[in-house]
Design a protein around this motif. Sequence first.
Motif, short mmCIF file in Angstrom:
data_model
loop_
_atom_site.label_atom_id
_atom_site.label_comp_id
_atom_site.label_asym_id
_atom_site.label_seq_id
_atom_site.Cartn_x
_atom_site.Cartn_y
_atom_site.Cartn_z
N ARG A 153 5.89 0.82 7.01
CA ARG A 153 5.58 -0.03 5.97
C ARG A 153 6.66 -1.26 5.84
O ARG A 153 6.00 -2.18 5.30
CB ARG A 153 5.47 1.04 4.56
CG ARG A 153 4.48 1.78 4.73
CD ARG A 153 4.29 2.68 3.61
NE ARG A 153 4.42 2.16 2.08
CZ ARG A 153 3.75 1.36 1.57
NH1 ARG A 153 2.48 0.99 2.12
NH2 ARG A 153 4.07 1.05 0.45
N GLN A 154 7.70 -0.86 5.94
CA GLN A 154 8.72 -1.82 5.85
C GLN A 154 8.85 -2.93 7.07
O GLN A 154 9.06 -4.09 6.64
CB GLN A 154 9.96 -1.32 5.63
CG GLN A 154 11.28 -2.23 4.92
CD GLN A 154 12.45 -1.54 4.63
OE1 GLN A 154 12.59 -0.47 4.90
NE2 GLN A 154 13.20 -2.33 3.77
N ASP A 241 7.32 -1.65 -0.11
CA ASP A 241 7.26 -1.41 1.61
C ASP A 241 8.59 -0.53 1.83
O ASP A 241 8.18 0.22 2.96
CB ASP A 241 7.45 -2.52 2.38
CG ASP A 241 6.07 -3.74 2.07
OD1 ASP A 241 5.30 -3.21 1.36
OD2 ASP A 241 6.32 -4.65 2.79
N SER A 244 7.92 5.45 1.73
CA SER A 244 6.76 5.83 2.47
C SER A 244 6.64 7.35 2.13
O SER A 244 7.39 8.05 2.12
CB SER A 244 7.09 5.50 4.04
OG SER A 244 6.00 5.82 4.88
N ILE A 358 0.59 4.15 6.04
CA ILE A 358 1.08 2.72 6.94
C ILE A 358 0.95 1.48 5.95
O ILE A 358 1.50 1.72 4.99
CB ILE A 358 0.74 2.48 8.48
CG1 ILE A 358 -0.79 2.48 8.48
CG2 ILE A 358 1.46 3.49 9.33
CD1 ILE A 358 -1.42 2.24 10.07
N GLY A 359 0.39 0.52 6.44
CA GLY A 359 0.12 -0.56 5.31
C GLY A 359 1.26 -1.48 5.23
O GLY A 359 2.24 -1.16 5.95
N GLY A 360 1.76 -2.06 4.06
CA GLY A 360 2.77 -2.96 4.04
C GLY A 360 2.79 -3.93 5.39
O GLY A 360 1.80 -4.44 5.87
N THR A 362 2.69 -3.23 8.34
CA THR A 362 1.67 -3.19 9.45
C THR A 362 0.40 -3.92 9.33
O THR A 362 -0.17 -4.33 10.21
CB THR A 362 1.39 -1.65 9.75
OG1 THR A 362 0.47 -1.18 8.52
CG2 THR A 362 2.55 -0.67 9.73
N ARG A 378 -4.63 1.47 6.20
CA ARG A 378 -3.55 1.77 5.34
C ARG A 378 -3.17 3.33 5.52
O ARG A 378 -1.93 3.70 5.10
CB ARG A 378 -4.08 1.58 3.93
CG ARG A 378 -4.25 0.11 3.55
CD ARG A 378 -4.36 -0.22 2.15
NE ARG A 378 -3.36 0.26 1.21
CZ ARG A 378 -3.75 1.02 0.13
NH1 ARG A 378 -4.90 1.18 -0.32
NH2 ARG A 378 -2.67 1.66 -0.54
#
Length: 461
Positions: A153-154, A241, A244, A358-360, A362, A378
């Motif tokens: 995420r970061q 982010d 997680s 995930i997300g952020g 990604t 996400r």
Amino acid sequence: MKNLQSAQIDALKKDVQGTVIAAGDAAYDSARQIWNAMVDKHPAAIVQCATTGDVVYAVNFAREHQVPLAVRGGGHNIAGSALRDDAIVIDLSKMKAVQVDAGARRASVEGGATLADFDAAAQAHGLATPLGINSTTGVAGLTLGGGFGWLSRQYGMTVDNLESAEVVTAAGDVLRASASQNTDLFWALRGGSGNFGVVTRFEFRLHPVGPEVLAGLIVYPFSQAKSVLQQYRAFMDQAPDDVSVWTVLRKAPPLPFLPESVHGQKVVVLALLYTGDPSQGEALVKPLHGFGTPLGTHVGAMPYVNWQQAFDPLLTPGARNYWKSHNFSALEDGLFDAVIEYVAKLPSPQCEIFFGAIGGATMRPAPDATAYAHRDARFVMNVHGRWDDPADDAAGIRWAREYFKASAPFASGGVYVNFLTDDEGERVKAAYGPNYGRLAQIKRQYDPANLFSSNQNIMPA
Ligand SMILES: Cc1cc2nc3c(=O)[nH]c(=O)nc-3n(C[C@H](O)[C@H](O)[C@H](O)COP(=O)(O)OP(=O)(O)OC[C@H]3O[C@@H](n4cnc5c(N)ncnc54)[C@H](O)[C@@H]3O)c2cc1C
């Protein structure tokens, strides 16, 4: 394709610096074990390469003798693509050196390194890049499929942090692929799996992480699952982010912080990591403790490498495993109802269903920026069927397939290529999504005869 003669295997043994193990050799049965014990394949020879030169030799040997080929990194792929009957297996497990240039924040990683090898070397300098959640997984297979874990995420997918790769192609050439050299190959390696050659070395960008991070588990009773999942969804909608949180629904393992009466009971587990200053993270993750009445919590500052290995005891090699996976761009109530229905009838104490956040970062690259296409995902769900007795295969597989169907209406359509089983050939195109056409063109350029076909295969255009 033809079978190898023993004289040809003897020549192979003489010519490579590493070790060649053939059927009949004492080490053969242990050398053909991989993570998923359901896979029982008999290669002609396993070449445990010592150098890039060995890899070149083995690729040329397979091509010239028209023998099928397979490539093994960490041996974790659920589909068992690291092995193939009657094939030459290029086994990189002895090539696992990791060199870190702390000043430049770069790691140079050989093609057989595991996540544990990588994390140990990088964390010696307080550095890391996004990798997966089980430390015995191979860096190679994970990266080539996209790769995600607690840091994604970061810092994005693993491939978003790849700087270059050294690749042995089907023609036996050693090429460097990067943003400035063999750029189409570099694009394809970042999500196109093992289709384009053998990667003998990866170069990754590193980020400051830890070495102490805030991480741990919060365990809720299964009876509170729907409300916990709904609050989890709301929490992740707002989460920065650097936080997680993954959700796992399963029977509670005998964790020391859980009362004995909870062991073996169905639970909902929140697994969390905050990469910033641990003392500041406490407030950020506080809401997670109030989603219901926890049965137990174990959250605190710990070395990042310990968190990277926290799930290893539940993911040891040697069990029988069957997976099903979907991507989600949102988590709907109907999905929660389905997961609760199927966790209520878990076919074995080791089975679980998880939602990996995930997300952020990604989601920020365009879907065609790398071969990994699923920038809308996400959450990645995995139905992890796992048991020890072959007699349980049918019931476990049926359960996984039925829940997979029940959850399909809520999924976003794509699937993570690294979670496909060997009976999911019809999903391979969906795994590469809109990038399949370009991947097939690049495959034609670098591997027109499809020498590298023991994988989630892309047919040369
Ligand atoms: C317990 C467990 C946990 C996991 N957790 C995560 C996770 O958190 N995040 C995630 O993203 N994935 C995860 N995975 C999935 C993992 O990314 C895939 O299984 C991946 O294929 C494993 O790579 P490997 O090198 O260990 O596998 P292998 O089975 O050795 O290789 C898989 C395929 O990759 C290719 N390959 C391997 N090495 C090379 C190389 N050097 N050059 C070219 N091709 C190569 C070959 O085609 C090979 O068939 C997990 C898997 C397991 C079993």
